[in-house]
Design a protein around this motif. Structure first.
Motif, PDB file in Angstrom:
ATOM      1  N   ILE A 101      33.651  -3.665  17.729  1.00 12.35           N
ATOM      2  CA  ILE A 101      34.595  -2.550  17.602  1.00 12.35           C
ATOM      3  C   ILE A 101      35.610  -2.858  16.505  1.00 12.35           C
ATOM      4  CG2 ILE A 101      36.438  -1.279  18.781  1.00 12.35           C
ATOM      5  CD1 ILE A 101      34.847  -1.643  21.388  1.00 12.35           C
ATOM      6  N   VAL A 102      36.067  -4.119  16.480  1.00  8.36           N
ATOM      7  CA  VAL A 102      37.024  -4.540  15.456  1.00  8.36           C
ATOM      8  C   VAL A 102      36.364  -4.543  14.088  1.00  8.36           C
ATOM      9  CG1 VAL A 102      38.499  -6.428  14.664  1.00  8.36           C
ATOM     10  CG2 VAL A 102      38.353  -5.902  17.115  1.00  8.36           C
ATOM     11  N   LYS A 103      35.164  -5.096  13.991  1.00  5.32           N
ATOM     12  CA  LYS A 103      34.482  -5.207  12.695  1.00  5.32           C
ATOM     13  C   LYS A 103      34.156  -3.846  12.095  1.00  5.32           C
ATOM     14  CE  LYS A 103      32.500  -9.740  13.742  1.00  5.32           C
ATOM     15  NZ  LYS A 103      31.269 -10.511  14.103  1.00  5.32           N
ATOM     16  N   ARG A 104      33.917  -2.852  12.958  1.00  2.51           N
ATOM     17  CA  ARG A 104      33.638  -1.503  12.466  1.00  2.51           C
ATOM     18  C   ARG A 104      34.913  -0.754  12.074  1.00  2.51           C
ATOM     19  NH1 ARG A 104      29.512  -1.277  16.760  1.00  2.51           N
ATOM     20  NH2 ARG A 104      31.024  -0.225  18.128  1.00  2.51           N
ATOM     21  N   GLY A 105      36.060  -1.390  12.276  1.00  2.00           N
ATOM     22  CA  GLY A 105      37.324  -0.755  11.925  1.00  2.00           C
ATOM     23  C   GLY A 105      37.771   0.308  12.899  1.00  2.00           C
ATOM     24  N   GLN A 106      37.236   0.300  14.110  1.00  2.00           N
ATOM     25  CA  GLN A 106      37.597   1.315  15.097  1.00  2.00           C
ATOM     26  C   GLN A 106      38.902   0.989  15.814  1.00  2.00           C
ATOM     27  OE1 GLN A 106      33.899   1.260  17.366  1.00  2.00           O
ATOM     28  NE2 GLN A 106      33.242   3.152  16.372  1.00  2.00           N
ATOM     29  N   ALA A 107      39.230  -0.298  15.897  1.00  2.00           N
ATOM     30  CA  ALA A 107      40.489  -0.732  16.513  1.00  2.00           C
ATOM     31  C   ALA A 107      40.843  -2.101  15.966  1.00  2.00           C
ATOM     32  CB  ALA A 107      40.371  -0.789  18.032  1.00  2.00           C
ATOM     33  N   GLU A 108      42.141  -2.382  15.868  1.00  2.00           N
ATOM     34  CA  GLU A 108      42.573  -3.705  15.416  1.00  2.00           C
ATOM     35  C   GLU A 108      42.484  -4.735  16.534  1.00  2.00           C
ATOM     36  OE1 GLU A 108      46.195  -3.982  13.154  1.00  2.00           O
ATOM     37  OE2 GLU A 108      46.014  -1.894  12.505  1.00  2.00           O
ATOM     38  N   LEU A 109      42.804  -4.296  17.747  1.00  2.00           N
ATOM     39  CA  LEU A 109      42.764  -5.179  18.907  1.00  2.00           C
ATOM     40  C   LEU A 109      41.959  -4.512  20.010  1.00  2.00           C
ATOM     41  CD1 LEU A 109      46.540  -6.244  19.120  1.00  2.00           C
ATOM     42  CD2 LEU A 109      44.669  -7.582  18.144  1.00  2.00           C
ATOM     43  N   VAL A 110      41.125  -5.299  20.693  1.00  2.00           N
ATOM     44  CA  VAL A 110      40.376  -4.817  21.847  1.00  2.00           C
ATOM     45  C   VAL A 110      40.667  -5.756  23.006  1.00  2.00           C
ATOM     46  CG1 VAL A 110      38.125  -4.232  22.815  1.00  2.00           C
ATOM     47  CG2 VAL A 110      38.555  -3.901  20.363  1.00  2.00           C
ATOM     48  N   ALA A 111      41.326  -5.264  24.036  1.00  2.00           N
ATOM     49  CA  ALA A 111      41.635  -6.068  25.220  1.00  2.00           C
ATOM     50  C   ALA A 111      40.770  -5.557  26.365  1.00  2.00           C
ATOM     51  CB  ALA A 111      43.113  -5.967  25.575  1.00  2.00           C
ATOM     52  N   VAL A 112      39.882  -6.390  26.859  1.00  2.00           N
ATOM     53  CA  VAL A 112      38.954  -5.998  27.918  1.00  2.00           C
ATOM     54  C   VAL A 112      39.420  -6.626  29.226  1.00  2.00           C
ATOM     55  CG1 VAL A 112      36.562  -5.969  28.702  1.00  2.00           C
ATOM     56  CG2 VAL A 112      37.075  -5.898  26.245  1.00  2.00           C
ATOM     57  N   SER A 113      39.805  -5.787  30.188  1.00  2.00           N
ATOM     58  CA  SER A 113      40.203  -6.305  31.498  1.00  2.00           C
ATOM     59  C   SER A 113      38.955  -6.523  32.342  1.00  2.00           C
ATOM     60  CB  SER A 113      41.168  -5.334  32.187  1.00  2.00           C
ATOM     61  OG  SER A 113      40.620  -4.037  32.269  1.00  2.00           O
ATOM     62  N   MET A 114      38.896  -7.672  33.010  1.00  2.00           N
ATOM     63  CA  MET A 114      37.696  -8.078  33.741  1.00  2.00           C
ATOM     64  C   MET A 114      37.995  -8.406  35.197  1.00  2.00           C
ATOM     65  SD  MET A 114      36.368 -10.518  30.593  1.00  2.00           S
ATOM     66  CE  MET A 114      34.768 -10.932  31.283  1.00  2.00           C
ATOM     67  N   GLY A 115      39.047  -7.800  35.738  1.00  2.00           N
ATOM     68  CA  GLY A 115      39.375  -8.010  37.139  1.00  2.00           C
ATOM     69  C   GLY A 115      39.709  -9.455  37.448  1.00  2.00           C
ATOM     70  N   ALA A 116      39.125  -9.981  38.514  1.00  2.00           N
ATOM     71  CA  ALA A 116      39.401 -11.348  38.949  1.00  2.00           C
ATOM     72  C   ALA A 116      38.934 -12.382  37.926  1.00  2.00           C
ATOM     73  CB  ALA A 116      38.734 -11.606  40.292  1.00  2.00           C
ATOM     74  N   GLN A 117      38.083 -11.957  36.989  1.00  2.00           N
ATOM     75  CA  GLN A 117      37.577 -12.881  35.964  1.00  2.00           C
ATOM     76  C   GLN A 117      38.524 -13.022  34.783  1.00  2.00           C
ATOM     77  OE1 GLN A 117      34.852 -14.574  36.893  1.00  2.00           O
ATOM     78  NE2 GLN A 117      35.047 -13.297  38.736  1.00  2.00           N
ATOM     79  N   GLY A 118      39.620 -12.278  34.778  1.00  2.00           N
ATOM     80  CA  GLY A 118      40.579 -12.393  33.692  1.00  2.00           C
ATOM     81  C   GLY A 118      40.420 -11.301  32.660  1.00  2.00           C
ATOM     82  N   ALA A 119      40.440 -11.669  31.383  1.00  2.00           N
ATOM     83  CA  ALA A 119      40.360 -10.684  30.312  1.00  2.00           C
ATOM     84  C   ALA A 119      39.961 -11.372  29.020  1.00  2.00           C
ATOM     85  CB  ALA A 119      41.699  -9.973  30.139  1.00  2.00           C
ATOM     86  N   LEU A 120      39.570 -10.569  28.037  1.00  2.00           N
ATOM     87  CA  LEU A 120      39.289 -11.109  26.709  1.00  2.00           C
ATOM     88  C   LEU A 120      39.972 -10.232  25.679  1.00  2.00           C
ATOM     89  CD1 LEU A 120      36.902  -9.462  24.861  1.00  2.00           C
ATOM     90  CD2 LEU A 120      35.519 -10.198  26.793  1.00  2.00           C
ATOM     91  N   LEU A 121      40.324 -10.855  24.567  1.00  2.00           N
ATOM     92  CA  LEU A 121      41.000 -10.165  23.469  1.00  2.00           C
ATOM     93  C   LEU A 121      40.222 -10.415  22.194  1.00  2.00           C
ATOM     94  CD1 LEU A 121      43.550  -8.610  22.431  1.00  2.00           C
ATOM     95  CD2 LEU A 121      44.530 -10.870  21.922  1.00  2.00           C
ATOM     96  N   ALA A 122      39.840  -9.343  21.504  1.00  2.00           N
ATOM     97  CA  ALA A 122      39.131  -9.441  20.234  1.00  2.00           C
ATOM     98  C   ALA A 122      40.030  -8.919  19.119  1.00  2.00           C
ATOM     99  CB  ALA A 122      37.829  -8.647  20.281  1.00  2.00           C
ATOM    100  N   SER A 123      40.007  -9.627  18.000  1.00  2.00           N
ATOM    101  CA  SER A 123      40.771  -9.222  16.822  1.00  2.00           C
ATOM    102  C   SER A 123      40.022  -9.717  15.597  1.00  2.00           C
ATOM    103  CB  SER A 123      42.183  -9.822  16.850  1.00  2.00           C
ATOM    104  OG  SER A 123      42.124 -11.243  16.688  1.00  2.00           O
ATOM    105  N   ALA A 124      40.589  -9.513  14.424  1.00  2.00           N
ATOM    106  CA  ALA A 124      39.954  -9.986  13.193  1.00  2.00           C
ATOM    107  C   ALA A 124      39.852 -11.505  13.171  1.00  2.00           C
ATOM    108  CB  ALA A 124      40.748  -9.488  11.984  1.00  2.00           C
ATOM    109  N   GLU A 125      40.665 -12.194  13.974  1.00  2.00           N
ATOM    110  CA  GLU A 125      40.635 -13.659  14.038  1.00  2.00           C
ATOM    111  C   GLU A 125      39.573 -14.185  14.987  1.00  2.00           C
ATOM    112  OE1 GLU A 125      43.755 -11.983  14.027  1.00  2.00           O
ATOM    113  OE2 GLU A 125      43.633 -12.401  11.869  1.00  2.00           O
ATOM    114  N   GLY A 126      38.948 -13.315  15.765  1.00  2.00           N
ATOM    115  CA  GLY A 126      37.923 -13.743  16.714  1.00  2.00           C
ATOM    116  C   GLY A 126      38.244 -13.270  18.119  1.00  2.00           C
ATOM    117  N   ALA A 127      37.588 -13.876  19.094  1.00  2.00           N
ATOM    118  CA  ALA A 127      37.749 -13.467  20.494  1.00  2.00           C
ATOM    119  C   ALA A 127      38.384 -14.585  21.302  1.00  2.00           C
ATOM    120  CB  ALA A 127      36.408 -13.084  21.095  1.00  2.00           C
TER     121      ALA A 127
END
Length: 308
Positions: free
Chosen positions: A210-236
């Motif tokens: 999503i970031v590489k396609r230029g659709q968003a600068e930051l992607v924060a994925v909430s994963m419930g009890a498993q935590g979350a991940l953040l993607a940006s131009a610097e990586g995940a």
């Protein structure tokens, strides 16, 4: 003027009760009854305000239930604008079964919204300069799926950072415009967007795409009890959630987003804001029913997540 402006197009009054056990036919006497404002953008504004920030909540409301929702927000001193609609604001109901610990959530679809009832949202966004514009929650069924995309375009023209938290066709259509600063899908919403089940590695790759396609600068994925991940131009970045005793998962995603937006608006770097969001999400699940996170709990949990 508040630097954070939130939009909720399909809000609700959220009722919550506890019962000993959920059973058919028989009357179930409820306990711990409460009513809270409901809807993603409203909850984001409530969390920002609770953390000491300045947010204004814009929402569509109608009928006696719309007035009820407005009064609930007033009790929390939330700066707000209710845009009138002909239909009645929906009421949703959640029940916690004490014997099992399960939450049962009954969510109505909401009223049909006429096109002219939604247009003031664009005018309000047009008058907001800089800061953040947040669209969070579902679109009314009668709304065009590109409405959030139009809102994002309007916000970007004024130098505002547009934040999106929605699902389905509205999520897909808005990302296609490529004008989103931050998007926060849940794991389920990310899977729906990509049309397949995703393990942790695939979820990271999907968010990065999503970031590489230029659709968003930051992607924060909430994963419930498993935590979350953040993607940006610097990586995940992948972070686990703190271990807490879960009372109710209701409002965890909105608490996550509200805290993250508050921190970004305060000038925090994205990773630190992301960690505060995880702390707020965990703080929400230790409160009962439809309550959001509490500041004291967020402050207690955040140090357990900060980078060394």
């Amino acid at each position: 003027m508040a630097s954070i402006l939130t939009f909720t197009l399909n809000p609700s009054v959220d009722l919550f009760s506890e019962v000993k056990a959920v059973r058919p036919i028989r009357k179930m006497r409820t306990q711990q009854d409460r009513a809270d404002p409901g809807g993603g953008g409203l909850n984001v504004a409530r969390v920002v305000t609770m953390l000491g920030g300045a947010a204004e909540a814009v929402f569509l409301g109608g009928g006696p239930t719309g007035d009820w929702l407005d009064s609930l927000l007033g009790k929390e001193n939330i700066p707000r604008r209710m845009l009138p609609i002909a239909g009645q604001t929906r009421v949703s109901f959640s029940v916690n079964e004490k014997s099992s610990g399960y939450d049962y959530r009954f969510v109505r679809g909401g009223p049909d919204i006429a096109a002219d009832e939604m247009m003031p949202c664009l005018d309000i966004a047009r008058g907001h300069k800089g800061g953040f514009v947040v669209a969070s929650g579902s679109l009314p069924a009668s709304a065009p799926p590109d409405f959030f995309a139009r809102l994002a375009r309007t916000a970007g023209e004024n130098g505002s950072r547009f934040v999106l938290d929605t699902s389905g066709e509205a999520l897909k259509t808005t990302l296609a415009e490529g004008r989103v600063y931050l998007v926060k899908p849940s794991m389920g919403e990310l899977e729906e967007l990509f049309g397949s089940e995703l393990d942790e590695k695939a979820a990271c790759e999907a968010a990065l795409s999503i970031v590489k396609r230029g659709q968003a600068e930051l992607v924060a994925v909430s994963m419930g009890a498993q935590g979350a991940l953040l993607a940006s131009a610097e990586g995940a970045i992948r972070k686990p959630a703190p271990h807490v005793k879960v009372r109710s998962a209701i409002g965890a995603g909105d608490s996550f987003l509200g805290a993250m937006i508050w921190a970004l608006n305060e000038g925090w770097v994205a990773e630190d804001a992301f960690e505060l969001g995880i702390a707020a999400g965990a703080a929400a699940v230790i409160t009962p029913g439809t309550q959001l996170c509490r500041r004291t709990d967020v402050e207690a949990l955040y140090p357990t997540l900060t980078r060394k």
